[in-house]
Write an enzyme that holds these catalytic residues in place. Structure first.
Site, PDB file in Angstrom:
ATOM      1  N   ASP A  13       0.804  -1.162   0.085  1.00 28.84           N
ATOM      2  CA  ASP A  13       0.074  -0.128  -0.031  1.00 28.84           C
ATOM      3  C   ASP A  13       0.754   1.492   0.047  1.00 28.84           C
ATOM      4  O   ASP A  13       0.398   2.427   0.362  1.00 28.84           O
ATOM      5  CB  ASP A  13      -0.977   0.110   1.097  1.00 28.84           C
ATOM      6  CG  ASP A  13      -2.168   0.867   0.887  1.00 28.84           C
ATOM      7  OD1 ASP A  13      -2.537   1.037  -0.020  1.00 28.84           O
ATOM      8  OD2 ASP A  13      -2.484   1.786   2.049  1.00 28.84           O
ATOM      9  N   ASP A  14       2.062   1.323  -0.540  1.00 30.71           N
ATOM     10  CA  ASP A  14       2.727   2.532  -0.712  1.00 30.71           C
ATOM     11  C   ASP A  14       2.450   3.031  -1.975  1.00 30.71           C
ATOM     12  O   ASP A  14       3.135   4.108  -2.163  1.00 30.71           O
ATOM     13  CB  ASP A  14       4.400   2.092  -0.619  1.00 30.71           C
ATOM     14  CG  ASP A  14       4.920   2.059   0.569  1.00 30.71           C
ATOM     15  OD1 ASP A  14       4.152   2.530   1.665  1.00 30.71           O
ATOM     16  OD2 ASP A  14       6.159   1.499   0.897  1.00 30.71           O
ATOM     17  N   GLY A  15       1.779   2.343  -2.827  1.00 30.41           N
ATOM     18  CA  GLY A  15       1.426   3.222  -4.076  1.00 30.41           C
ATOM     19  C   GLY A  15       1.903   2.765  -5.347  1.00 30.41           C
ATOM     20  O   GLY A  15       1.892   3.392  -6.270  1.00 30.41           O
TER      21      GLY A  15
ATOM     22  N   HIS B 256       4.040  -8.109  -0.045  1.00 33.72           N
ATOM     23  CA  HIS B 256       4.072  -8.992   1.106  1.00 33.72           C
ATOM     24  C   HIS B 256       5.403 -10.031   1.128  1.00 33.72           C
ATOM     25  O   HIS B 256       6.054 -10.316   0.202  1.00 33.72           O
ATOM     26  CB  HIS B 256       2.875  -9.847   1.117  1.00 33.72           C
ATOM     27  CG  HIS B 256       1.657  -9.321   1.711  1.00 33.72           C
ATOM     28  ND1 HIS B 256       1.154  -8.164   0.822  1.00 33.72           N
ATOM     29  CD2 HIS B 256       1.006  -9.370   2.709  1.00 33.72           C
ATOM     30  CE1 HIS B 256       0.089  -7.540   1.441  1.00 33.72           C
ATOM     31  NE2 HIS B 256      -0.144  -8.563   2.709  1.00 33.72           N
TER      32      HIS B 256
ATOM     33  N   LYS C  78       3.122   9.858  -1.579  1.00 33.47           N
ATOM     34  CA  LYS C  78       2.050  10.474  -0.754  1.00 33.47           C
ATOM     35  C   LYS C  78       2.562  11.536   0.083  1.00 33.47           C
ATOM     36  O   LYS C  78       2.087  11.964   1.204  1.00 33.47           O
ATOM     37  CB  LYS C  78       1.509   9.431   0.228  1.00 33.47           C
ATOM     38  CG  LYS C  78       1.110   7.896  -0.462  1.00 33.47           C
ATOM     39  CD  LYS C  78       0.469   7.130   0.507  1.00 33.47           C
ATOM     40  CE  LYS C  78      -0.168   5.933  -0.337  1.00 33.47           C
ATOM     41  NZ  LYS C  78      -0.814   4.944   0.375  1.00 33.47           N
TER      42      LYS C  78
ATOM     43  N   ASP D 122       1.671  14.361  -0.422  1.00 30.72           N
ATOM     44  CA  ASP D 122       0.357  15.192   0.015  1.00 30.72           C
ATOM     45  C   ASP D 122      -0.302  15.153   1.104  1.00 30.72           C
ATOM     46  O   ASP D 122      -0.953  15.924   1.754  1.00 30.72           O
ATOM     47  CB  ASP D 122      -0.621  14.922  -1.239  1.00 30.72           C
ATOM     48  CG  ASP D 122      -1.082  13.671  -1.365  1.00 30.72           C
ATOM     49  OD1 ASP D 122      -0.143  12.732  -1.356  1.00 30.72           O
ATOM     50  OD2 ASP D 122      -2.144  13.164  -1.226  1.00 30.72           O
TER      51      ASP D 122
ATOM     52  N   GLY E 120       9.175 -49.441   0.019  1.00 25.13           N
ATOM     53  CA  GLY E 120       7.901 -49.575   0.655  1.00 25.13           C
ATOM     54  C   GLY E 120       8.016 -49.043   1.967  1.00 25.13           C
ATOM     55  O   GLY E 120       8.817 -48.657   2.672  1.00 25.13           O
TER      56      GLY E 120
ATOM     57  N   LYS F 119      10.137 -55.736   2.837  1.00 22.22           N
ATOM     58  CA  LYS F 119      11.169 -55.403   2.240  1.00 22.22           C
ATOM     59  C   LYS F 119      12.380 -56.205   2.534  1.00 22.22           C
ATOM     60  O   LYS F 119      13.000 -56.776   1.904  1.00 22.22           O
ATOM     61  CB  LYS F 119      11.723 -53.856   2.361  1.00 22.22           C
ATOM     62  CG  LYS F 119      10.558 -52.843   1.707  1.00 22.22           C
ATOM     63  CD  LYS F 119      11.136 -51.417   1.808  1.00 22.22           C
ATOM     64  CE  LYS F 119      11.008 -51.077   3.470  1.00 22.22           C
ATOM     65  NZ  LYS F 119      10.143 -51.069   4.114  1.00 22.22           N
TER      66      LYS F 119
ATOM     67  N   SER G  46      12.984 -45.501   1.846  1.00 20.83           N
ATOM     68  CA  SER G  46      13.233 -44.329   0.925  1.00 20.83           C
ATOM     69  C   SER G  46      11.964 -43.737   0.183  1.00 20.83           C
ATOM     70  O   SER G  46      11.438 -43.759  -0.786  1.00 20.83           O
ATOM     71  CB  SER G  46      14.003 -45.096  -0.229  1.00 20.83           C
ATOM     72  OG  SER G  46      13.357 -46.245  -0.852  1.00 20.83           O
TER      73      SER G  46
END
Length: 634
Positions: free
Chosen positions: A34-36, A114, A166, A168, A468, A474, A542
């Site tokens: 929101d910094d523009g 973000h 900003k 202003d 597995g 195994k 594995s």
């Protein structure tokens, strides 16, 4: 008499020609949420008069819908194209826009602020010549400001505008502007950012965008558009740099023509110049510079050409053609900085594909030296990199590659990491330097090799890789198969998961990172045993496909036999010969495969044993029959 349509066509041709010869600047906007940023890009598009009437009408309607005060247009809507962004009022993806002025063409990337979208910012910065870092005049330097500044320094950004936006909302205060500039200069010194320009502006009101604002009579610097139109894009520096041309493909349309095509990323080349090809180190001389439009007397950085050489030397895609005096370096181990871009973490020991220029090799992060906290710049210990994590890592590749340090050349020093299973890009990195051991360690020639050892044993070496869930059978099946092979006079060795953890891998736990390292070590041991001419039986859960693929890639074709010992979870839980499933269900055993750690089922095993439907003896019969069919045993 000319028709109106002809006049319009002429005007269009003149317009296109005028734009064709303009220079191009790629830049990004970044900073806190929101910094523009999006509003600024919308303002640049608006001031460039590149908006159609229907776009303006749509923006007016959307501005009213989303509550813009008075008659002001919400110019951010030109950029925030995703519905999710409009609803949240933030940017969550990289939005690219094109515009132009009388002096230059521009491509701008609006990157999200973000922290969770760090990878998007890196993507936007990777090809940018300059950056506009937005700072809200009310809040000054924020965490995201520091984060994006660090990423800009990391990516080698040379030109940075700190746009104090900003103004202003702070009554165009000179004191506030100077305080922000002083604070940022002190921080930038820590990062090594040097070429910084500070501009006070209001993207919403248009102050100091294309013309100096009467609201800031104390400011005598450039406008933002003035800066963008005049900032130097250092193409001349690329031409002064040493010659580099990564070979894209070998161009051989007939027996009389053999050229090597690619884009020159830096330097200048002429017919008669001596060149060196890396990583092989062979040299020759350029005989012709061929293009579709004819031969050239000189080719410079940014041009795509085909080089013909005086000598018949072996060159392949991925090789780098360099100047003879300053060739690219070669190595197979590096210190790097990696930005991780995937939901699954980066794990040391896990194999990835690495794309460096036109080279594609197998790569493994051998160690994460430290992770960088981009908010505080602190170095912290880490065993893995999560999404958006940044770490300094050692990287090993399966063969020597040609490279330059990233701060010398982004083209031959920047790389991406690719998942071997999905081919998704999972990371981006920068090479810093070759590790000394990569230059000092070489493969020693031996006269007694794998073929000689296997011939003495009258067998074909191989790895029988049993994988597995725990309790699937195994170890029992592998043990019985080994007994039958031994009875036939075969030379074997059984690597069992539990036995190996009593010695070689006793220092490893059962986290994903430790499981990856466990299988990496076992794979290397199995490779050595195959080199000794043995038939190796490996019985490990594995759980990850990538590590099983690593084991396969270490061996020659036909030497790796993946055997999926398949039993449903309810069956192995009912068997539970070691009581491990009961412990896992009670929460006493963390990271247990099948319960709170995933098992990735083999997608195309050579042998599939469904042990819920067969006995151990029947399963061993299937394995023996498959080995005979493949000619591994008689």
């Amino acid at each position: 008499m000319a028709h109106a349509s002809d006049l319009i066509a002429d005007d269009i041709d003149q317009y296109l020609q005028s734009h064709e010869h303009k220079g191009l600047l790629r830049f990004i906007t970044c900073g806190s949420v929101d910094d523009g940023k999006s509003t600024l890009i919308g303002r640049l598009l608006f001031e460039s008069k590149l908006l159609f009437e229907d776009q303006l009408a749509s923006i007016e309607a959307e501005s009213k819908k989303f509550g813009t005060q008075g008659d002001e247009l919400d110019l951010a809507l030109l950029v925030d194209g995703l519905a999710a962004e409009r609803e949240q009022g933030i940017t969550i993806d990289v939005a690219y826009r094109f515009f132009s002025t009388d002096k230059r063409k521009f491509i701008v990337a609006d990157t999200p602020g973000h922290e969770q979208y760090t990878r998007n910012m890196v993507t936007g910065a990777s090809n940018a010549d300059a950056a506009i870092l937005m700072v809200d005049a009310r809040y000054g330097i924020q965490t995201q400001t520091r984060r994006h500044s660090f990423l800009m320094a990391l990516m080698g950004m040379r030109h940075v505008v700190v746009a104090v936006n900003k103004m202003d909302l702070v009554d165009y205060s000179e004191e506030r502007f100077n305080a922000i500039a002083d604070e940022y200069r002190a921080f930038a010194e820590q990062l090594g950012l040097e070429s910084i320009t500070f501009i006070p502006l209001s993207a919403l009101k248009g102050d100091n965008i294309t013309a100096h604002s009467a609201n800031t009579p104390w400011y005598h610097g450039t406008t933002l558009m003035g800066y963008l139109e005049t900032v130097e894009v250092d193409d001349e520096a690329l031409q002064r740099a040493p010659l580099r041309m990564p070979v894209q493909w070998v161009n051989r349309p007939n027996l009389d023509f053999r050229g090597f095509s690619g884009m020159i990323t830096s330097g200048v080349v002429k017919p008669g110049d001596e060149i060196r090809v890396q990583p092989s180190g062979t040299s020759s001389r350029v005989s012709r510079i061929y293009t579709f439009d004819g031969d050239l007397d000189e080719a410079v950085a940014g041009q795509s050409v085909t080089l013909l050489l005086e000598d018949e030397i072996d060159i392949s895609r991925g090789d780098v053609i360099s100047g003879i005096e300053q060739p690219a370096q070669t190595a197979d181990q590096f210190e790097t900085t990696i930005v991780w871009m995937h939901d699954e973490p980066l794990l040391p020991g896990r194999p990835y594909l690495m794309k460096l220029g036109t080279q594609l090799v197998s790569a493994t992060v051998t160690d994460i030296k430290y992770q960088i906290n981009v908010n505080t710049l602190e170095h912290t210990a880490s065993k893995q990199l999560e999404l958006n994590g940044i770490g300094v890592c050692t990287l090993s590749v399966n063969k020597a590659v040609a490279f330059d340090a990233f701060d010398q050349s982004q083209d031959t020093g920047g790389f991406i990491l690719i998942d071997r299973m999905t081919y998704n890009t999972v990371g981006a990195g920068m090479l810093h330097f070759a590790l000394r051991r990569s230059q000092n360690i070489h493969m020693q020639h031996v006269d007694i090799d794998k073929q000689v050892r296997a011939s003495a044993k009258h067998q074909k070496p191989a790895v029988l890789w049993f994988t597995g869930l725990s309790g699937a059978g195994k170890s029992s099946i592998a043990n019985l198969v080994e007994k039958r092979l031994y009875a036939q006079g075969q030379h074997t060795y059984l690597l069992d998961g539990d036995n190996v953890r009593h010695g070689l891998n006793r220092d490893l736990g059962f986290t994903d990172a430790d499981r990856v390292e466990n299988i990496r070590r076992v794979s290397e041991v199995a490779r050595l045993m195959v080199d000794a001419g043995l038939i190796v039986l490996s019985a490990f859960i594995s759980p990850f496909r990538s590590e099983r693929q690593l084991a396969r890639d270490l061996l020659d074709d036909g030497e790796f036999i993946e055997i999926h010992v398949d039993a449903p979870l309810d069956v192995v839980e009912a068997r539970d010969p070691k009581g491990l499933y009961k412990k896992a269900r009670r929460g006493e055993l963390k990271n247990f495969t099948g319960i709170d750690s995933d098992y990735e089922t083999p997608e195309g095993p050579e042998i599939h044993l469904q042990t819920a439907k067969m006995s151990t003896e029947e399963a061993a019969d299937v394995v023996m029959a498959a080995l005979r069919e493949r000619g591994l045993i008689s």
